[in-house]
Write an enzyme that holds these catalytic residues in place. Structure first.
Site, PDB file in Angstrom:
ATOM      1  N   ASP A 112       0.788  -1.236   0.000  1.00  0.00           N
ATOM      2  CA  ASP A 112       0.000   0.000   0.000  1.00  0.00           C
ATOM      3  C   ASP A 112       0.821   1.287   0.000  1.00  0.00           C
ATOM      4  O   ASP A 112       0.273   2.377  -0.181  1.00  0.00           O
ATOM      5  CB  ASP A 112      -1.002   0.004   1.172  1.00  0.00           C
ATOM      6  CG  ASP A 112      -0.334  -0.163   2.546  1.00  0.00           C
ATOM      7  OD1 ASP A 112       0.835   0.230   2.711  1.00  0.00           O
ATOM      8  OD2 ASP A 112      -1.014  -0.697   3.454  1.00  0.00           O
ATOM      9  N   HIS A 127       6.892  -7.502  -1.055  1.00  0.00           N
ATOM     10  CA  HIS A 127       5.892  -7.990  -2.013  1.00  0.00           C
ATOM     11  C   HIS A 127       5.601  -6.962  -3.108  1.00  0.00           C
ATOM     12  O   HIS A 127       4.643  -7.119  -3.862  1.00  0.00           O
ATOM     13  CB  HIS A 127       4.593  -8.367  -1.282  1.00  0.00           C
ATOM     14  CG  HIS A 127       4.719  -9.594  -0.426  1.00  0.00           C
ATOM     15  ND1 HIS A 127       3.838  -9.924   0.572  1.00  0.00           N
ATOM     16  CD2 HIS A 127       5.647 -10.590  -0.431  1.00  0.00           C
ATOM     17  CE1 HIS A 127       4.208 -11.063   1.146  1.00  0.00           C
ATOM     18  NE2 HIS A 127       5.307 -11.472   0.566  1.00  0.00           N
TER      19      HIS A 127
END
Ligand code: OAD
Ligand code: ZN
Length: 273
Positions: A112, A127
């Protein structure tokens, strides 16, 4: 808060003040209080799909349109959210450690970008990141903050079904070779990038205090870091609203929301004892 917890917080703060190389591992729980849904909680569904079924290479090759709609939805959602007190406490602790010439690194499983926005610099986004794309053909990777990422995705991606498949030629494409691009994210069934693994290995070797925040500790390799460090007798503190597979090996388990606990654990406004 129970006095035992207060005592443990003071104990952790003493350890922190003596540490030379702090490593923090975060997961979706740290962003929950910013309003970003976690993966395995109630917010883990989009349309009828489990998030863990959309974040795969197979889903993307079956329907790049569907997977791009999902990622477009997440990009636009995250854009409306702000880093919370937990992200900020981590960024401030890093700045304090840097000033003292000590190491402080953050590994996040989150895509995010909220740690970046909070000001964390020594950050490993293991990730990937929602705002990076990678060409499926030439591999060109870049940051992309456009909203929408392409015209055909404007007003698409709603969790309620909203339209037919988008043609591949109208999906986000590479600036260099015009082929389809994909989110620069490590999907299920894919390997973490080698350079990222190398950086993580180095930090694991140097770490003398490990803090694990808001991760269910079930997705490897991140889920294995606590046990590697516990075998080296490195103190481990876990912050989570539930118990996880890491809880039993953690030196401290701080039970509660990250935005409430991290300022207490890390803030320099409380006098170090
Ligand atoms: P999960 O959704 O599996 O776990 C979130 C964890 O956060 C749970 O253990 C919750 O109890 C905890 N939690 C929720 N709210 C919290 C709060 N306010 N404060 C503290 N803890 C809280 O998310 P991850 O562990 O990050 O991978 O998942 C790991 C990976 O699996 C993700 O990076 C993603 C996912 O599928 C990829 O996309 C490759
Ligand atoms: Zn390309």
């Amino acid at each position: 808060m129970a006095s035992t917890t207060t005592g443990k917080i003071a104990e952790f703060r003493r350890l922190l003040s003596r540490a030379h190389s702090v490593l923090v591992l975060t997961g979706a729980g740290i962003s929950a209080e910013s309003g970003v849904p976690t993966f395995r909680g109630a917010g883990g569904l989009w349309r009828q799909f489990r998030v863990t079924d959309l974040a795969t290479p197979a889903a993307f090759s079956r329907s790049p349109s569907l997977v791009w709609e999902f990622y477009h939805y997440r990009r636009e959602l995250v854009r409306t959210k702000q880093p919370n007190k937990a992200h900020i406490a981590i960024a401030q602790a890093e700045a304090k450690f840097e000033k003292q010439g000590k190491r402080f690194n953050v590994i996040t499983q989150n895509v995010d970008g909220l740690h970046r926005r909070a000001g964390t610099k020594n950050l490993i986004e293991m990730h990937g990141n929602l705002f990076m794309t990678r060409c499926t053909s030439c591999g060109f990777t870049e940051e992309n903050n456009s909203s929408p990422i392409c015209e055909s995705l404007r007003n698409r991606g709603s969790p309620a079904e909203n339209g037919p498949d988008i043609n591949e030629k109208d999906l986000p494409c590479c600036r260099k070779c015009k082929s389809l691009v994909r989110p620069h994210i490590v999907w299920f069934g894919e390997q973490i990038w080698d350079d990222v693994l190398e950086k993580i290995e180095k930090e694991i070797q140097l770490c003398d205090l490990f803090l694990v925040v808001g991760t269910s500790s079930v997705v490897y390799p991140a889920a294995g870091y606590a046990s590697i460090l516990s075998q080296k007798n490195i103190p481990i503190a876990e912050v989570n609203i539930e118990t996880t597979p890491s809880t039993s090996i953690a030196t401290y388990h701080f039970h509660g929301p990250a935005a409430q606990l991290l300022p207490q654990l890390l803030s320099s406004n409380i006098d170090d004892e």
